[in-house]
Design a protein around this motif. Structure first.
Motif, PDB file in Angstrom:
ATOM      1  N   SER A   1      36.622 -16.425 -29.987  1.00 57.70           N
ATOM      2  CA  SER A   1      37.069 -15.473 -30.913  1.00 57.70           C
ATOM      3  C   SER A   1      36.553 -14.186 -31.109  1.00 57.70           C
ATOM      4  CB  SER A   1      36.847 -16.023 -32.526  1.00 57.70           C
ATOM      5  OG  SER A   1      37.198 -15.317 -33.290  1.00 57.70           O
TER       6      SER A   1
ATOM      7  N   ASP B   1      44.911  -9.268 -30.559  1.00 51.89           N
ATOM      8  CA  ASP B   1      45.598 -10.139 -31.489  1.00 51.89           C
ATOM      9  C   ASP B   1      44.588 -11.199 -31.367  1.00 51.89           C
ATOM     10  OD1 ASP B   1      47.088 -12.379 -32.049  1.00 51.89           O
ATOM     11  OD2 ASP B   1      48.690 -11.835 -30.721  1.00 51.89           O
TER      12      ASP B   1
ATOM     13  N   ALA C   1      44.560 -13.897 -33.089  1.00 55.15           N
ATOM     14  CA  ALA C   1      45.171 -15.294 -33.183  1.00 55.15           C
ATOM     15  C   ALA C   1      45.159 -15.980 -31.824  1.00 55.15           C
ATOM     16  CB  ALA C   1      46.412 -15.475 -33.651  1.00 55.15           C
ATOM     17  N   LYS C   2      45.480 -15.013 -30.708  1.00 53.33           N
ATOM     18  CA  LYS C   2      45.422 -15.396 -29.461  1.00 53.33           C
ATOM     19  C   LYS C   2      44.148 -14.906 -28.699  1.00 53.33           C
ATOM     20  CE  LYS C   2      50.499 -14.690 -29.197  1.00 53.33           C
ATOM     21  NZ  LYS C   2      51.534 -13.792 -28.307  1.00 53.33           N
TER      22      LYS C   2
END
Length: 115
Positions: free
Chosen positions: A26, A71, A73-74
């Motif tokens: 993350s 990003d 989320a990605k």
């Protein structure tokens, strides 16, 4: 942390490229993500970074032309490069630092700006 860059290639002066960097964890768990580059026969050069607690910073040589973004989320970091110049030719590396001070760097992606 593993970093895998993609998106390099050959582009004409004035053209654009978008580099991407897939991060194995993350991004929000990292202190800093960024890009640097190294041209043949030259020292490694800082390009841009995004710090969790500071504004985005760019090298003077790319300010106004390059944009770093993430990003979450990605788990991907991007470097949008516009109005490319021959002097931007280099291998571009994604890098990241953890809050404990460990630094990581990807294998790099070649960007060549030539007519």
């Amino acid at each position: 942390v593993q970093l895998v860059e993609a998106g390099g290639g050959l582009v004409q002066p004035g053209g654009s490229l978008r580099l991407s960097c897939a991060v194995s964890r993350s991004i929000s768990s990292l202190n800093t993500v960024g890009w640097d580059r190294q041209a043949p026969g030259k020292e490694r050069e800082y390009v841009a970074s995004a710090d969790a607690n500071s504004p985005v910073v760019y090298a003077d040589s790319v300010k106004g032309r390059f944009t770093i973004s993430t990003d979450n989320a990605k788990n991907t970091v991007y470097l949008q490069m516009n109005n490319l110049k021959p002097e931007d030719t280099a291998i571009y590396y994604c890098n990241a630092a953890t809050y404990s001070g460990d630094w990581y760097r990807g294998q790099g992606t070649q960007v060549t700006v030539s007519s």
